[in-house]
Design an enzyme around this catalytic site. Structure first.
Site, PDB file in Angstrom:
ATOM      1  N   LYS A  10       0.823  -1.210   0.000  1.00  0.00           N
ATOM      2  CA  LYS A  10       0.000   0.000   0.000  1.00  0.00           C
ATOM      3  C   LYS A  10       0.859   1.263   0.000  1.00  0.00           C
ATOM      4  O   LYS A  10       0.392   2.327  -0.389  1.00  0.00           O
ATOM      5  CB  LYS A  10      -0.979  -0.007   1.166  1.00  0.00           C
ATOM      6  CG  LYS A  10      -2.063  -1.066   0.958  1.00  0.00           C
ATOM      7  CD  LYS A  10      -3.210  -0.959   1.934  1.00  0.00           C
ATOM      8  CE  LYS A  10      -4.344  -1.893   1.544  1.00  0.00           C
ATOM      9  NZ  LYS A  10      -4.029  -3.318   1.777  1.00  0.00           N
TER      10      LYS A  10
HETATM   11  C1  LIG Z   1      -4.686  -4.368   1.001  1.00  0.00           C
HETATM   12  C2  LIG Z   1      -3.932  -5.653   0.885  1.00  0.00           C
HETATM   13  C3  LIG Z   1      -4.313  -6.666  -0.032  1.00  0.00           C
HETATM   14  C4  LIG Z   1      -5.569  -6.574  -0.886  1.00  0.00           C
HETATM   15  O1  LIG Z   1      -5.514  -5.585  -1.878  1.00  0.00           O
HETATM   16  P1  LIG Z   1      -6.891  -5.018  -2.489  1.00  0.00           P
HETATM   17  O2  LIG Z   1      -6.490  -3.878  -3.333  1.00  0.00           O
HETATM   18  O3  LIG Z   1      -7.735  -4.613  -1.311  1.00  0.00           O
HETATM   19  O4  LIG Z   1      -7.520  -6.138  -3.261  1.00  0.00           O
HETATM   20  C5  LIG Z   1      -3.516  -7.804  -0.115  1.00  0.00           C
HETATM   21  N1  LIG Z   1      -2.426  -7.956   0.665  1.00  0.00           N
HETATM   22  C6  LIG Z   1      -2.037  -7.026   1.552  1.00  0.00           C
HETATM   23  C7  LIG Z   1      -0.846  -7.275   2.402  1.00  0.00           C
HETATM   24  C8  LIG Z   1      -2.767  -5.834   1.687  1.00  0.00           C
HETATM   25  O5  LIG Z   1      -2.377  -4.928   2.589  1.00  0.00           O
END
Ligand SMILES: *Cc1c(COP(=O)(O)O)cnc(C)c1O
Length: 458
Positions: free
Chosen positions: A111
């Site tokens: 993120k």
């Molecule tokens: C947010 C997240 C996801 C999922 O991603 P999306 O965009 O919500 O589908 C997968 N793995 C981790 C570690 C995340 O923080």
């Protein structure tokens, strides 16, 4: 500078330019903002396969944003200077797959790739407008630290992050509360994550309060997050094709809110050499069920080893659904109405770009153990879900790239369960133990949070 406008999936608001769309987050009719069209490859496209990560990011953003060349170049450089890998991401062959490590940002989570950029973008837009913003977020652990890292120390922005007191892991809590910048406010709420989300909804629904304090959100429906995530799909697909001579690749994506894989979908539609997207969920499998049956129906959220994917309603799915109904906003409104009324919606036919599967807890543990024992590589539990599902869809003509969405050290307990050993460490996380922290405990009450924000808002 792009003149592309953004329209609501529900089709009942006037189009917005990029800067307004980013600041709005959601459309006013309750829909999500999407570009009125995706840009097809142009005459510079043949240069993309050999471009650096930052160059590709520039090329994409300049096409979709109403910002100058100087502004976009600075945004991209500032966002990715904080990363520990020179090319931002890195793709390593491991056994039958390639692992695309997206976790080299400041909080070791994928993120960071979107939130480092979004933080800079908010700052720029506020500087230009002379405005200010108070960001309110609720986190069950992982997203909070990436959001804080994206805006810490920035002028014109305060951020308030609620987490359920005592219910996030110690590492996750320290990643948030050790940030001492004056514009960062950690709020430990005496309740559950659902309580934090409820408070958030209540305050955003209080329109006079929201407007008075320019309340903003950083959640994954923001178009800028989707846009900037397209970059690694282009970058990794081009690099892999150059290296292997394959005409295209497939990506396995551990999926929760459908933001990450949606970026891959748009990249494919824009001409990236992507043959297939492998959607992977944990037991919270609403999306896997949809791509296998055409039915999107609500279940109950169960806690798993991959908490960032423990969701039922995928907030970005509506953007994809609009394409599945041929861009017909009235039809989309009908489907969303069905879903709101009955907890279920159905779409006929299949999208050949997608396959989907589920990695349950036992399979997630077994995959972590197997990749460690056979290949000496530690997968975090989210990535392991994707790798497990990817193994079911080998393709001799298209190499498989599995997105690694978090560093394993963020989920040390799951790694211990899977391998029986305390293997997952990272110096950044280990160093947190000795740092001073700051956090305010508040009762489980929207009024208390409202008062806190009113006192500390910019
Ligand atoms: C947010 C997240 C996801 C999922 O991603 P999306 O965009 O919500 O589908 C997968 N793995 C981790 C570690 C995340 O923080």
């Amino acid at each position: 500078m792009s003149t592309i406008n953004y329209i609501s999936t529900r089709g009942q608001t006037p189009p917005l330019g990029f800067s307004d769309a980013v600041q709005a987050g959601l459309a006013r009719d309750g829909g999500l903002l999407v570009p009125e069209r995706l840009l097809p490859p142009d005459d510079r496209f043949h240069q993309w396969p050999t471009m650096s990560y930052r160059e590709l990011a520039y090329e994409l953003v300049i096409r979709y944003a109403d910002l100058s060349q100087v502004e976009v170049a600075k945004l991209v450089h500032d966002a990715y200077d904080t990363f520990r890998h020179p090319e931002v991401v890195c793709c390593v062959p491991v056994g039958p797959v390639r692992i695309l490590e997206l976790f080299h940002g400041p909080t070791l989570a994928f993120k960071d790739i979107a939130l480092q950029f979004l933080g800079g973008l908010f700052s720029l837009l506020l500087e230009k407008s002379g405005g200010h913003m108070n960001i309110l977020a609720a986190t069950s652990g992982d997203t909070g630290s990436a959001a804080i890292a994206g805006v810490r120390g920035r002028a014109h922005i305060q951020i308030f992050v609620m987490h359920p007191r005592g219910r996030v892991s110690e590492v996750q809590e320290r990643q948030m509360t050790s940030v001492l910048d004056a514009n960062v406010h950690n709020l430990a709420i005496e309740g559950s994550f659902d309580d934090c989300q409820r408070i958030m909804k209540e305050l955003f629904a209080d329109l006079p309060f929201k407007d008075r304090h320019a309340l903003g959100a950083v959640n994954s429906v923001n178009w800028a997050r989707v846009l900037i995530q397209m970059v690694y799909y282009f970058h990794a697909a081009f690099r892999c094709c150059l290296e292997t001579g394959a005409p295209s690749v497939q990506f396995a994506v551990p999926t929760g809110n459908f933001g990450d894989i949606l970026a891959g979908y748009y990249a494919a539609k824009m001409g990236a050499p992507i043959k297939r997207l492998i959607l992977a969920t944990n037991e919270n499998d609403i999306l896997a069920r949809f791509f296998n049956s055409g039915e999107y129906s609500l279940g109950h959220v169960v806690p798993t080893l991959s908490p960032s994917m423990d969701i039922q309603v995928a907030s970005n799915f509506e953007r994809y659904l609009l394409d599945r109904v041929g861009g017909d906003a009235a039809k989309l409104r009908g489907l969303m109405g069905d879903f709101a009324r009955t907890g279920k919606l159905c779409v006929a036919g299949r999208d050949p770009l997608f396959v989907a599967g589920v990695g349950e807890t036992a399979a997630t543990r077994a995959t972590i153990r197997k990749y460690y024992e056979q290949h000496g590589y530690l997968l975090d539990p989210h990535t392991a879900v994707g790798v497990h599902v990817a193994e079911q869809f080998p393709d001799p003509e298209a190499p498989t790239i599995c997105l690694a969405t978090a560093h394993p050290a963020k989920f040390g307990a799951a790694i211990r369960e899977a391998t029986g050993q305390d293997l997952a460490h990272h110096p950044i996380l280990d160093a947190l133990a000795d740092l001073p922290t700051r956090c305010t405990t508040l009762p489980n009450d929207a009024a208390a949070v409202r008062d806190f924000i009113a006192t500390h808002a910019t």
